[in-house]
Design a protein around this motif. Structure first.
Motif, PDB file in Angstrom:
ATOM      1  N   ASP A   1      73.191  23.726  59.548  1.00 15.31           N
ATOM      2  CA  ASP A   1      73.115  23.265  58.162  1.00 15.31           C
ATOM      3  C   ASP A   1      71.721  23.505  57.568  1.00 15.31           C
ATOM      4  O   ASP A   1      71.588  23.804  56.386  1.00 15.31           O
ATOM      5  N   GLN A   2      70.699  23.421  58.406  1.00 14.80           N
ATOM      6  CA  GLN A   2      69.323  23.627  57.937  1.00 14.80           C
ATOM      7  C   GLN A   2      69.062  25.058  57.468  1.00 14.80           C
ATOM      8  O   GLN A   2      68.074  25.302  56.771  1.00 14.80           O
ATOM      9  N   LEU A   3      69.945  25.996  57.812  1.00 11.12           N
ATOM     10  CA  LEU A   3      69.757  27.378  57.358  1.00 11.12           C
ATOM     11  C   LEU A   3      69.970  27.520  55.861  1.00 11.12           C
ATOM     12  O   LEU A   3      69.558  28.521  55.270  1.00 11.12           O
ATOM     13  N   GLY A   4      70.663  26.553  55.254  1.00  6.05           N
ATOM     14  CA  GLY A   4      70.885  26.599  53.814  1.00  6.05           C
ATOM     15  C   GLY A   4      71.921  27.610  53.364  1.00  6.05           C
ATOM     16  O   GLY A   4      71.943  28.007  52.198  1.00  6.05           O
TER      17      GLY A   4
ATOM     18  N   ALA B   1      69.947  42.682  60.818  1.00  9.81           N
ATOM     19  CA  ALA B   1      68.604  42.091  60.858  1.00  9.81           C
ATOM     20  C   ALA B   1      68.611  40.689  60.250  1.00  9.81           C
ATOM     21  O   ALA B   1      67.909  39.790  60.741  1.00  9.81           O
ATOM     22  N   ALA B   2      69.394  40.496  59.201  1.00  9.60           N
ATOM     23  CA  ALA B   2      69.497  39.163  58.585  1.00  9.60           C
ATOM     24  C   ALA B   2      70.107  38.174  59.570  1.00  9.60           C
ATOM     25  O   ALA B   2      69.660  37.016  59.666  1.00  9.60           O
ATOM     26  N   GLU B   3      71.116  38.614  60.309  1.00 11.67           N
ATOM     27  CA  GLU B   3      71.734  37.746  61.317  1.00 11.67           C
ATOM     28  C   GLU B   3      70.726  37.385  62.408  1.00 11.67           C
ATOM     29  O   GLU B   3      70.643  36.226  62.830  1.00 11.67           O
ATOM     30  N   LYS B   4      69.974  38.367  62.859  1.00 10.05           N
ATOM     31  CA  LYS B   4      68.972  38.125  63.912  1.00 10.05           C
ATOM     32  C   LYS B   4      67.884  37.179  63.421  1.00 10.05           C
ATOM     33  O   LYS B   4      67.404  36.327  64.180  1.00 10.05           O
ATOM     34  N   ALA B   5      67.497  37.289  62.150  1.00 11.29           N
ATOM     35  CA  ALA B   5      66.503  36.370  61.584  1.00 11.29           C
ATOM     36  C   ALA B   5      67.043  34.944  61.581  1.00 11.29           C
ATOM     37  O   ALA B   5      66.303  33.984  61.867  1.00 11.29           O
TER      38      ALA B   5
ATOM     39  N   LEU C   1      67.270  29.496  64.108  1.00 12.95           N
ATOM     40  CA  LEU C   1      67.978  28.475  64.880  1.00 12.95           C
ATOM     41  C   LEU C   1      67.287  28.204  66.211  1.00 12.95           C
ATOM     42  O   LEU C   1      67.190  27.058  66.645  1.00 12.95           O
ATOM     43  N   ARG C   2      66.786  29.254  66.854  1.00  7.78           N
ATOM     44  CA  ARG C   2      66.070  29.071  68.126  1.00  7.78           C
ATOM     45  C   ARG C   2      64.782  28.260  67.926  1.00  7.78           C
ATOM     46  O   ARG C   2      64.346  27.561  68.839  1.00  7.78           O
TER      47      ARG C   2
ATOM     48  N   SER D   1      74.697  32.727  68.386  1.00 10.71           N
ATOM     49  CA  SER D   1      75.262  34.009  67.947  1.00 10.71           C
ATOM     50  C   SER D   1      75.644  33.835  66.483  1.00 10.71           C
ATOM     51  O   SER D   1      76.563  33.073  66.162  1.00 10.71           O
ATOM     52  N   VAL D   2      74.921  34.516  65.606  1.00  7.16           N
ATOM     53  CA  VAL D   2      75.140  34.383  64.168  1.00  7.16           C
ATOM     54  C   VAL D   2      75.735  35.689  63.656  1.00  7.16           C
ATOM     55  O   VAL D   2      75.201  36.767  63.915  1.00  7.16           O
TER      56      VAL D   2
END
Length: 188
Positions: A26-29, A73-77, A82-83, A92-93
């Motif tokens: 949730d903190q990812l917005g 790259a956006a997924e990895k960011a 999250l890490r 895994s996003v």
């Protein structure tokens, strides 16, 4: 025994680790997101089997839908973010606005639409938070198969023999019945 969406939400709310994971996501917005698949299904099956310890998961699937940026790259960011919040989770996003390309399916229109096209109805589940930070269960095919511990292909995986074969291969490879012996495979 679980019998309703409320029961599922209640067992998740009572699990501090699950809530920490959901709060991190949730903190990812993100506006259209879910922690999904085995994260929810395994909790249900562990509860139905009276397992005292949660089943370890290979990964924690966080899915979202953003057609404006479909880069890996956006997924990895997002995984990196999250890490930084919880470092010991195998995040895994995946942006579902691009996953149809990987799966060779027509484009999805939302996170829920993508979840509806997961292989098994019992795994086509997600949990998210609404704007008031209240848990919301995403269950496009209902909860009956998850609660009954029945594996059946989603309608999307019943449309052709090749998709059915993918479903059965996946069920065989995952070997869920070894860990959850009350799980059955529905005859289609």
């Amino acid at each position: 025994m679980l019998s309703s969406e409320k029961d599922i939400i209640d067992i998740i709310q009572q699990d501090e680790r699950m809530m920490a994971i959901i709060n991190a996501a949730d903190q990812l917005g993100l506006t259209d997101w879910s922690v999904c698949a085995g994260f929810v299904r395994s909790k249900i099956w562990d509860t139905q089997h009276n397992h005292k310890q949660p089943t370890p998961l290979q990964d924690i699937d966080v899915v979202y839908f953003n057609p404006n940026n479909i880069s890996e790259a956006a997924e990895k960011a997002l995984e990196d973010a999250l890490r930084r919040i919880i470092s010991d989770v195998p995040w895994s996003v995946k942006n579902q606005a691009r996953m149809h390309l990987k799966n060779n399916f027509p484009p999805y229109c939302s996170t829920e639409d993508a979840i509806s096209k997961f292989p098994e109805t019992a795994t086509a589940l997600g949990i998210t938070m609404d704007e008031c930070h209240k848990l919301v269960l995403i269950a496009p095919h209902g909860i009956e198969d998850a609660i009954a511990m029945k594996l059946r292909p989603t309608p999307h995986f019943r449309t052709s023999e090749s998709r059915k074969a993918i479903f059965y291969k996946r069920v065989h490879q995952k070997n869920w019945q070894a860990h959850w012996p009350m799980v059955s495979i529905a005859n289609e």
